[in-house]
Enzyme design. Structure first.
Site, PDB file in Angstrom:
ATOM      1  N   LYS A 122      -1.197 -11.175   2.118  1.00 11.87           N
ATOM      2  CA  LYS A 122      -0.422 -10.559   0.974  1.00 11.87           C
ATOM      3  C   LYS A 122       0.040 -11.837  -0.141  1.00 11.87           C
ATOM      4  CE  LYS A 122       1.769  -7.554   4.585  1.00 11.87           C
ATOM      5  NZ  LYS A 122       2.980  -7.283   5.366  1.00 11.87           N
TER       6      LYS A 122
ATOM      7  N   GLY B  44       6.722  -2.332  14.472  1.00 12.52           N
ATOM      8  CA  GLY B  44       5.781  -1.117  13.998  1.00 12.52           C
ATOM      9  C   GLY B  44       5.018  -0.656  14.868  1.00 12.52           C
ATOM     10  N   ARG B  45       4.167  -1.489  15.609  1.00  7.70           N
ATOM     11  CA  ARG B  45       3.202  -0.865  16.253  1.00  7.70           C
ATOM     12  C   ARG B  45       3.569  -0.222  17.744  1.00  7.70           C
ATOM     13  NH1 ARG B  45       3.101  -6.372  15.564  1.00  7.70           N
ATOM     14  NH2 ARG B  45       3.445  -7.727  17.079  1.00  7.70           N
TER      15      ARG B  45
ATOM     16  N   GLU C 199      -2.632  -6.983  17.154  1.00  2.68           N
ATOM     17  CA  GLU C 199      -1.731  -7.582  16.439  1.00  2.68           C
ATOM     18  C   GLU C 199      -0.712  -8.049  17.316  1.00  2.68           C
ATOM     19  OE1 GLU C 199       0.868  -5.051  13.522  1.00  2.68           O
ATOM     20  OE2 GLU C 199      -0.674  -5.967  12.177  1.00  2.68           O
TER      21      GLU C 199
ATOM     22  N   HIS D  36     -24.279   7.582  22.321  1.00  2.84           N
ATOM     23  CA  HIS D  36     -25.231   7.620  21.333  1.00  2.84           C
ATOM     24  C   HIS D  36     -25.000   6.568  20.206  1.00  2.84           C
ATOM     25  CE1 HIS D  36     -26.765  11.277  23.306  1.00  2.84           C
ATOM     26  NE2 HIS D  36     -25.649  11.535  23.450  1.00  2.84           N
TER      27      HIS D  36
ATOM     28  N   GLU E 141       0.649  -1.005   0.064  1.00  2.00           N
ATOM     29  CA  GLU E 141      -0.061  -0.018   0.065  1.00  2.00           C
ATOM     30  C   GLU E 141       0.762   1.232  -0.041  1.00  2.00           C
ATOM     31  OE1 GLU E 141      -0.123  -2.369   2.203  1.00  2.00           O
ATOM     32  OE2 GLU E 141      -2.171  -2.950   2.432  1.00  2.00           O
TER      33      GLU E 141
HETATM   34  O1  F6P Z   1       0.248  -5.129   9.618  1.00  2.00           O
HETATM   35  C1  F6P Z   1       1.561  -5.754   9.533  1.00  2.00           C
HETATM   36  C2  F6P Z   1       2.564  -4.619   9.485  1.00  2.00           C
HETATM   37  O2  F6P Z   1       3.683  -5.128   9.389  1.00  2.00           O
HETATM   38  C3  F6P Z   1       2.290  -3.817  10.701  1.00  2.00           C
HETATM   39  O3  F6P Z   1       2.900  -4.582  11.738  1.00  2.00           O
HETATM   40  C4  F6P Z   1       2.957  -2.514  10.463  1.00  2.00           C
HETATM   41  O4  F6P Z   1       2.888  -1.589  11.455  1.00  2.00           O
HETATM   42  C5  F6P Z   1       2.591  -2.374   9.113  1.00  2.00           C
HETATM   43  O5  F6P Z   1       2.283  -3.512   8.492  1.00  2.00           O
HETATM   44  C6  F6P Z   1       3.188  -1.228   8.304  1.00  2.00           C
HETATM   45  O6  F6P Z   1       4.590  -1.896   8.065  1.00  2.00           O
HETATM   46  P1  F6P Z   1       5.696  -1.036   7.530  1.00  2.00           P
HETATM   47  O7  F6P Z   1       5.906   0.024   8.637  1.00  2.00           O
HETATM   48  O8  F6P Z   1       7.012  -2.034   7.348  1.00  2.00           O
HETATM   49  O9  F6P Z   1       5.295  -0.386   6.120  1.00  2.00           O
END
Ligand code: F6P
Length: 500
Positions: free
Chosen positions: A474, A242-243, A328, A359, A190
């Site tokens: 994916k 990432g999170r 996640e 609401h 994306e």
């Molecule tokens: O959802 C999978 C994931 O790897 C998440 O853990 C991460 O935050 C997101 O996709 C984006 O990944 P990246 O920062 O590598 O683009």
């Protein structure tokens, strides 16, 4: 050790049976108990007294944590042991809040960059292109800290849906727009697709990549290969999940918006929570106690979901951010040894800002057959309101609404004559409150939830730091795009492959 193998699990199962007699309308008037369940952590006030636990349950939950060696696992995390077993990797987001970071070259590089961009006023708009933790973390912090934003306007593009980037670029001009390719892996479809669209948009005005793209990533080589200049790649350790990455260069859009002093305050708020989490005994360790309550509600009271209700409109993205963080991290079916869990891990995390939620789904919370434990988050003072009229009264009523709702959930209102008007009550809620929303507080809040997530993951005996569950979708996407192995797909797929 997974939860079902913990020696205290069977005791807690029997306590869960006997806890059916517990009534919040009694427990909440036991002021000694309430005092024992109210905590201060940094600028946060955390009130656990609205949970269906008594001393006996709490003691056994603490014993459960001891038997699971949670404190030892927390230390191993902080020492950099490779506790992300499936990826043979350490977990290093706590390092990003330590003072030593400010001496590192990487910090000095990003610090200088942010100051230059903010002082030059060269860019009116920043477009963050990222998804998941590379989107939700920065978006949540940026939105929460609106009154502190005195830099360029930040926009967020995450989805593959071209309307997302199209709507953002319609607000920008090529000459004054800086793009951040925010991607730890620098392989997320994306994000890379949106980055190509951004590149084409710039090309219309012959603007070069080198002047208008930077990247936050752990994959520096890929960023350089894409065409980002070395000086514009802000890389971070692969051990930062990432999170868990808002503290890293993934937070660059927030740094540009609020400035480095405010961002250091954001980090300081997190560090206060970290020091508490690392150094405090279980019985006073707030994130660990809240992790135990996650497990108590999920596995012993068998509530399958958990709500997060911020009574602060600027925390509107907080529920979605914590949804990714917890689900996640802990949406797993095997333990760290690869054995199937015989007791489930993560609850479904969901939520919405209050009063809006009142609401929307509060009907379900009050009168649904299933109990949903919630965390109610309250900013006791408004911040950054520039309005005439009695807006203070609005905020006062916001706070009163929050309290009225948790009281109604706790005490109910029995009505045997009109069952449709009957409120059973006894529905648990934790209250987290603070004075005014500022960088320090938001840092503490996010770090608190990171440590709740990690504590509960240790209690479930799972790896909270990988996310293999996102890979199959994916893989099939790649096959469909290449029209490979179509015979393996359901016939229904055909009509979608030819869609415009
Ligand atoms: O959802 C999978 C994931 O790897 C998440 O853990 C991460 O935050 C997101 O996709 C984006 O990944 P990246 O920062 O590598 O683009």
């Amino acid at each position: 050790m997974q939860l079902s193998k913990n020696p205290y699990t069977h005791i807690l199962k029997s306590l869960a049976e006997s806890s059916k007699k517990l009534k919040l309308s009694n427990l909440l008037f036991d002021q000694e108990r309430s005092k024992r369940l109210e905590f201060k952590l940094g600028g946060l006030n955390i009130d656990l007294s609205g949970q269906l636990i008594d001393d006996d349950i709490l003691q056994n939950l603490i014993a459960l944590a001891n038997a699971a060696e949670v404190k030892k696992k927390i230390s191993e995390l902080d020492q950099g042991n490779p506790i992300n077993f499936s990826e043979k990797c350490k977990v290093s987001h706590l390092d990003l809040r330590k003072k030593a970071r400010f001496e590192q070259k990487s910090w000095k590089k990003i610090n200088t960059f942010v100051k230059d961009i903010r002082q030059s006023k060269k860019f009116k708009n920043i477009v963050n292109i990222g998804i998941g933790g590379s989107y939700l973390g920065p978006l949540t912090a940026y939105t929460a800290l609106k009154p502190f934003c005195d830099g360029p306007t930040v926009h967020f593009v995450s989805n593959l849906d071209p309307t997302s980037i199209s709507d953002v670029l319609s607000l920008c001009e090529q000459e004054t727009t800086l793009f951040i390719i925010n991607s730890k892996s620098f392989t997320t479809g994306e994000t890379l697709h949106n980055a190509e669209l951004a590149k084409s948009w710039l090309k219309k005005k012959n603007i070069l990549i080198k002047n208008s793209f930077v990247s936050a990533t752990s994959s520096k080589v890929k960023a350089l290969a894409w065409g980002i200049d070395e000086e514009n790649v802000f890389d971070f350790d692969v051990g930062v999940g990432g999170r868990y990455s808002i503290w890293s260069p993934v937070g660059l859009p927030v740094m540009l918006a609020i400035g480095m002093q405010n961002f250091k305050s954001f980090l300081a708020g997190a560090r206060v929570v970290d020091e508490h989490f690392l150094n405090t005994d279980i019985k006073e360790n707030v994130p660990l106690l809240m992790g135990l309550i996650r497990v108590w509600n999920r596995n012993f009271l068998e509530h399958s979901s958990h709500g997060i209700i911020p009574y602060d409109q600027r925390l509107s993205f907080f529920p979605s951010f914590i949804q990714q963080l917890e689900m996640e991290s802990n949406g797993k079916k095997v333990d760290v040894n690869g054995e199937n869990l015989t007791m489930p891990a993560s609850p479904v995390i969901w939520g919405e800002v209050g009063n809006n939620a009142q609401h929307s789904f509060f009907q379900f919370l009050h009168q649904g057959k299933e109990t949903v434990p919630i965390d109610v988050l309250i900013a006791l003072s408004p911040s950054g309101v520039s309005l005439d009229g009695d807006w203070e009264e609005s905020h006062k009523r916001l706070v009163i609404n929050a309290i009225a709702q948790v009281e109604a959930l706790a005490h109910g209102s029995l009505n045997s004559c009109e069952p449709h008007k009957d409120f059973q009550g006894n529905r648990p809620a934790t209250i987290i409150s603070w004075d005014a929303t500022d960088p320090f507080t938001v840092g503490s809040l996010i770090a608190l939830y990171e440590s709740i997530t990690i504590s509960s993951g240790f209690l479930w005996g799972i790896n909270s730091f990988d996310q293999w569950g996102v890979e199959l979708g994916k893989k099939l996407e790649r096959q469909l795009l290449k029209r490979e192995n179509l015979e393996q797909f359901s016939p229904r797929v055909a009509k979608f492959l030819n869609s415009k």
